[in-house]
Design a protein around this motif. Structure first.
Motif, short mmCIF file in Angstrom:
data_model
loop_
_atom_site.label_atom_id
_atom_site.label_comp_id
_atom_site.label_asym_id
_atom_site.label_seq_id
_atom_site.Cartn_x
_atom_site.Cartn_y
_atom_site.Cartn_z
N TYR A 151 -38.58 -13.96 -65.91
CA TYR A 151 -37.38 -14.32 -66.64
C TYR A 151 -35.93 -14.49 -66.36
CZ TYR A 151 -35.81 -16.39 -71.15
OH TYR A 151 -35.12 -17.39 -72.02
N LEU A 152 -35.53 -15.70 -65.83
CA LEU A 152 -34.91 -16.24 -65.37
C LEU A 152 -34.27 -16.68 -66.21
CD1 LEU A 152 -33.77 -16.31 -62.32
CD2 LEU A 152 -35.35 -18.90 -62.89
N ARG A 183 -40.78 -12.67 -74.78
CA ARG A 183 -39.68 -13.14 -74.99
C ARG A 183 -38.59 -12.12 -76.22
NH1 ARG A 183 -42.24 -18.75 -76.46
NH2 ARG A 183 -40.02 -19.05 -77.84
N LEU A 184 -39.56 -12.11 -76.72
CA LEU A 184 -38.84 -11.02 -77.88
C LEU A 184 -37.95 -9.37 -77.17
CD1 LEU A 184 -41.36 -10.84 -80.85
CD2 LEU A 184 -39.18 -11.72 -81.26
N ILE A 185 -38.46 -9.29 -75.84
CA ILE A 185 -38.37 -7.81 -75.27
C ILE A 185 -36.78 -8.81 -74.81
CG2 ILE A 185 -38.25 -6.59 -73.22
CD1 ILE A 185 -40.98 -5.96 -74.19
N MET A 186 -36.65 -9.71 -74.41
CA MET A 186 -35.70 -10.54 -74.02
C MET A 186 -34.37 -10.89 -74.66
SD MET A 186 -34.10 -11.43 -70.84
CE MET A 186 -32.33 -11.95 -70.52
N GLY A 187 -35.02 -11.47 -76.10
CA GLY A 187 -33.94 -11.82 -77.22
C GLY A 187 -33.16 -10.54 -77.29
N ALA A 188 -34.29 -8.80 -77.78
CA ALA A 188 -33.73 -7.84 -77.97
C ALA A 188 -32.05 -7.98 -76.77
CB ALA A 188 -34.20 -6.99 -77.80
N ILE A 201 -36.40 -15.22 -80.58
CA ILE A 201 -37.18 -15.03 -78.86
C ILE A 201 -36.80 -15.73 -78.08
CG2 ILE A 201 -39.07 -15.81 -78.99
CD1 ILE A 201 -40.26 -15.99 -81.53
N ALA A 202 -36.36 -15.03 -77.33
CA ALA A 202 -35.14 -15.79 -76.24
C ALA A 202 -36.00 -17.27 -75.48
CB ALA A 202 -35.48 -15.22 -75.12
N PRO A 203 -35.47 -18.55 -75.26
CA PRO A 203 -36.15 -20.07 -75.32
C PRO A 203 -37.17 -19.42 -74.07
CG PRO A 203 -33.66 -19.86 -75.12
CD PRO A 203 -34.20 -17.99 -75.01
#
Length: 258
Positions: A116-117, A210-215, A244-246
């Protein structure tokens, strides 16, 4: 009748596609691959099956699908050349090899690695948009690095599954979850500093990365704490991750098969 089975690896920029899976009236990666194969094989019967789904706007450095045929491919090089010649410019075929009928492209995938960039702190050049998420606020990246490590190992990931039900299997293992400065992808319009979250595991649930990245973004903004993340990974957790991250920062980087 004898059948022939092949695994083809591809890479694609997901920005203009509605994900991998075919959907009515929408342009998807699977649709474009099938259209191209139909064109180059003319009237030959074939079927394709992807190793998994990617969401709309998610890209892949290496994805894979299985190709089922009733006639063998005699010349791999000629097939690949013709395939690439006719694929749209945001999809490229990489490799092809034959497998036997026992091979299952979904069951036999051993490890998937996602990247995830992202960058933070200011608006980036619009050309970054297909590959990189920009968080306008400043983030505490060092704290986010610690947060990423919380997800490594075996945990209860229900909080990190979109629309989780009580029937799902949420005890999962993540082999690697780490955050580091980006040196893998470069462009003269990229910001001076950008970062990558790398996550590696056998299989992932809907929107899990994306949920992990959101956190982690919420952690970096100061909205949640490391303790919150640790508690959210316990079986008794009833937390629902609301961010949720984009999609456009997410890249399926590679797949390993058994």
């Amino acid at each position: 009748m004898k059948k022939y089975f092949y695994v083809v690896t591809v890479q694609f920029l997901g920005y203009r596609f509605h994900g991998w899976q075919k959907q009515p009236y929408l342009k998807t990666v699977h649709l474009m691959i099938d259209k191209t194969i139909k064109f180059i094989l003319e009237d030959k019967v074939f079927k394709t099956l992807g190793s998994g789904r990617t969401d709309a706007m998610v890209s892949a450095n290496e994805a894979a699908f299985e190709l089922f045929l009733e006639e063998p491919i005699e010349d791999f090089n000629a097939f690949m050349q013709l395939f690439n010649q006719n694929l749209p410019q945001d999809i490229r075929a990489l490799t092809i090899h034959e497998v036997n009928e026992d091979f299952n492209i979904i069951q036999n995938s051993k490890l998937k690695e996602y990247l995830y960039l992202f960058a933070h702190g200011s608006k980036n050049h619009p050309f970054c948009a297909p590959l990189m998420t920009t968080i306008l606020e400043s983030l505490d990246v060092e704290l986010m690095k610690k947060g990423a490590k919380c997800f490594e190992g075996s945990h209860y990931f229900k909080t990190y599954c979109y629309k989780a039900t009580n029937e799902g299997v949420y005890n999962r293992t993540i082999e690697t979850c780490e955050l580091f400065e980006n040196t893998m992808f470069t462009a003269n319009f990229f910001p001076e500093k950008s970062y990558i979250l790398r996550v590696k595991g056998k299989g992932f649930m809907r929107n899990q990365i994306r949920l992990i990245m959101g956190a982690l973004i919420k952690l970096g903004r100061g909205d949640i704490s490391l303790e919150y993340i640790e508690q959210s990974l316990k079986p008794e957790s009833t937390e629902i991750m609301d961010y949720i991250a984009p999609a456009s920062g997410l890249i399926l980087n590679k797949i390993e098969f058994e």
